[in-house]
Design a protein around this motif. Structure first.
Motif, PDB file in Angstrom:
ATOM      1  N   SER A  95     -13.514 124.366 -38.864  1.00 44.05           N
ATOM      2  CA  SER A  95     -14.196 125.023 -39.972  1.00 44.05           C
ATOM      3  C   SER A  95     -13.514 124.786 -41.310  1.00 44.05           C
ATOM      4  O   SER A  95     -13.998 125.258 -42.342  1.00 44.05           O
ATOM      5  N   LEU A  96     -12.396 124.055 -41.316  1.00 45.12           N
ATOM      6  CA  LEU A  96     -11.691 123.789 -42.564  1.00 45.12           C
ATOM      7  C   LEU A  96     -12.395 122.683 -43.351  1.00 45.12           C
ATOM      8  O   LEU A  96     -12.879 121.711 -42.779  1.00 45.12           O
ATOM      9  N   THR A  97     -12.416 122.833 -44.666  1.00 38.35           N
ATOM     10  CA  THR A  97     -12.955 121.778 -45.509  1.00 38.35           C
ATOM     11  C   THR A  97     -11.927 120.661 -45.628  1.00 38.35           C
ATOM     12  O   THR A  97     -10.759 120.823 -45.239  1.00 38.35           O
ATOM     13  N   THR A 146      -5.455 127.233 -34.526  1.00 38.43           N
ATOM     14  CA  THR A 146      -6.508 128.242 -34.511  1.00 38.43           C
ATOM     15  C   THR A 146      -6.820 128.580 -35.954  1.00 38.43           C
ATOM     16  O   THR A 146      -6.066 128.230 -36.876  1.00 38.43           O
ATOM     17  N   ARG A 147      -7.927 129.282 -36.164  1.00 37.16           N
ATOM     18  CA  ARG A 147      -8.270 129.661 -37.540  1.00 37.16           C
ATOM     19  C   ARG A 147      -7.184 130.571 -38.125  1.00 37.16           C
ATOM     20  O   ARG A 147      -6.807 130.432 -39.288  1.00 37.16           O
ATOM     21  N   ALA A 148      -6.643 131.468 -37.293  1.00 38.29           N
ATOM     22  CA  ALA A 148      -5.604 132.382 -37.768  1.00 38.29           C
ATOM     23  C   ALA A 148      -4.340 131.615 -38.162  1.00 38.29           C
ATOM     24  O   ALA A 148      -3.691 131.929 -39.169  1.00 38.29           O
ATOM     25  N   GLN A 149      -3.982 130.582 -37.381  1.00 40.67           N
ATOM     26  CA  GLN A 149      -2.799 129.796 -37.711  1.00 40.67           C
ATOM     27  C   GLN A 149      -3.002 128.985 -38.983  1.00 40.67           C
ATOM     28  O   GLN A 149      -2.086 128.858 -39.809  1.00 40.67           O
ATOM     29  N   ALA A 150      -4.191 128.429 -39.153  1.00 41.58           N
ATOM     30  CA  ALA A 150      -4.486 127.686 -40.378  1.00 41.58           C
ATOM     31  C   ALA A 150      -4.369 128.602 -41.586  1.00 41.58           C
ATOM     32  O   ALA A 150      -3.813 128.221 -42.625  1.00 41.58           O
ATOM     33  N   LEU A 154      -1.847 128.262 -44.782  1.00 43.16           N
ATOM     34  CA  LEU A 154      -2.397 128.168 -46.136  1.00 43.16           C
ATOM     35  C   LEU A 154      -1.929 129.308 -47.026  1.00 43.16           C
ATOM     36  O   LEU A 154      -1.744 129.130 -48.228  1.00 43.16           O
ATOM     37  N   GLN A 155      -1.708 130.491 -46.438  1.00 45.94           N
ATOM     38  CA  GLN A 155      -1.257 131.638 -47.224  1.00 45.94           C
ATOM     39  C   GLN A 155       0.250 131.650 -47.397  1.00 45.94           C
ATOM     40  O   GLN A 155       0.780 132.479 -48.139  1.00 45.94           O
ATOM     41  N   GLY A 156       0.936 130.743 -46.692  1.00 41.45           N
ATOM     42  CA  GLY A 156       2.377 130.623 -46.891  1.00 41.45           C
ATOM     43  C   GLY A 156       3.182 131.742 -46.303  1.00 41.45           C
ATOM     44  O   GLY A 156       4.263 132.050 -46.789  1.00 41.45           O
ATOM     45  N   GLY A 163      12.435 134.055 -35.782  1.00 38.88           N
ATOM     46  CA  GLY A 163      11.609 132.892 -35.479  1.00 38.88           C
ATOM     47  C   GLY A 163      10.188 133.230 -35.138  1.00 38.88           C
ATOM     48  O   GLY A 163       9.329 132.385 -35.167  1.00 38.88           O
ATOM     49  N   SER A 164       9.848 134.491 -34.782  1.00 36.83           N
ATOM     50  CA  SER A 164       8.484 134.835 -34.438  1.00 36.83           C
ATOM     51  C   SER A 164       7.751 135.325 -35.657  1.00 36.83           C
ATOM     52  O   SER A 164       8.338 135.834 -36.598  1.00 36.83           O
ATOM     53  N   SER A 165       6.435 135.195 -35.637  1.00 34.99           N
ATOM     54  CA  SER A 165       5.632 135.577 -36.785  1.00 34.99           C
ATOM     55  C   SER A 165       5.448 137.076 -36.819  1.00 34.99           C
ATOM     56  O   SER A 165       5.341 137.743 -35.808  1.00 34.99           O
ATOM     57  N   SER A 166       5.419 137.646 -38.014  1.00 32.27           N
ATOM     58  CA  SER A 166       5.301 139.086 -38.144  1.00 32.27           C
ATOM     59  C   SER A 166       4.519 139.420 -39.386  1.00 32.27           C
ATOM     60  O   SER A 166       4.686 138.796 -40.428  1.00 32.27           O
ATOM     61  N   ASN A 167       3.671 140.434 -39.314  1.00 31.68           N
ATOM     62  CA  ASN A 167       2.925 140.851 -40.484  1.00 31.68           C
ATOM     63  C   ASN A 167       3.796 141.656 -41.429  1.00 31.68           C
ATOM     64  O   ASN A 167       3.547 141.725 -42.624  1.00 31.68           O
TER      65      ASN A 167
END
Length: 245
Positions: A95-97, A146-150, A154-156, A163-167
């Motif tokens: 879905s990415l342009t 995945t869309r979430a990873q993209a 993109l949001q940096g 090392g793990s992703s966190s909000n």
């Protein structure tokens, strides 16, 4: 060896059809990327052979589903009792342009994951960069976003120091990552940072010019030891401190 191969291919191209001078740079770049991707393909399969496990061959196929050694890898998977599947490596980013694909590649390069080009085409170089990015964030190494990873790329958003992703703290982490990206560090400059950290006793797990999880953890540990905000990303001043002797 690679240089001789590139020179020979370039000579053949120039002799086969007249080209404008301004096209030569594009031809050289394309040939160089082609040989680099071939070398990465060969190295990845060689590593899979050395490990000689089902997961190693499956990992190779995720990165190079159409690679020069893909059929050999599939045969090894079958002999080891695994199931051969060829994932749609473009699916996660379908879905990415075109502009967003280029932006993803630019962000990956800024984070130290070379995509071998900024053309919006998610070929072997980009798939390998994605796979390494996923590895450093404890995601499955599929080589497809995945869309979430993209969106994360993109949001940096930056991963936590572990090392793990966190909000939590994503905004400040994103700002730190963006500030480092502005420095546009070359591979040699990244190696200098890793060497500086290693000299100071902070293990980066290699001096290869790639800022993976080991380097991010080392930067964060060094920052904490120096009473700095432990983001895992460098400011210009911190880069100067680490690379000075």
């Amino acid at each position: 060896m690679v240089r001789r191969m590139i020179s020979a291919a370039l000579a053949a191209t120039l002799l086969s059809a007249p080209v404008q001078a301004q096209d030569v740079g594009e031809i050289v770049g394309g040939i160089a990327r082609q040989y680099l991707e071939q070398e990465q393909d060969r190295a990845a399969f060689s590593q899979a052979q050395q490990t000689n496990t089902l997961s190693a061959y499956q990992s190779y196929l995720r990165q190079f589903p159409k690679g020069a050694y893909a059929e050999q890898a599939r045969e090894r998977v079958r002999r080891l009792g695994g199931t051969v599947s060829t994932p749609n490596t473009q699916a996660g980013a379908a879905s990415l342009t075109a502009d967003q694909r280029v932006a993803v590649q630019r962000r990956l390069n800024a984070l130290g994951y070379s995509t071998n080009g900024l053309d919006g085409n998610f070929g072997p170089g980009t798939r390998r960069a994605i796979s390494l990015w996923q590895r450093d964030r404890n995601y499955p190494q599929t080589g497809a976003l995945t869309r979430a990873q993209a969106t994360e790329i993109l949001q940096g958003r930056a991963p936590a120091a572990g090392g793990s992703s966190s909000n939590a703290g994503a905004g400040s982490g994103g700002s730190a990552a963006q500030a480092e990206a502005v420095l546009n560090l070359s591979r040699e400059q990244r190696r200098a940072v890793q060497a500086g950290l290693t000299r100071r006793g902070f293990d980066t797990r290699g001096v290869d010019g790639s800022f993976g999880r080991g380097t991010r953890n080392a930067i964060a540990a060094w920052q904490q030891a120096n009473d700095l905000t432990a983001t895992g990303y460098l400011t210009a001043n911190q880069f100067e401190r680490l690379t000075s002797r």
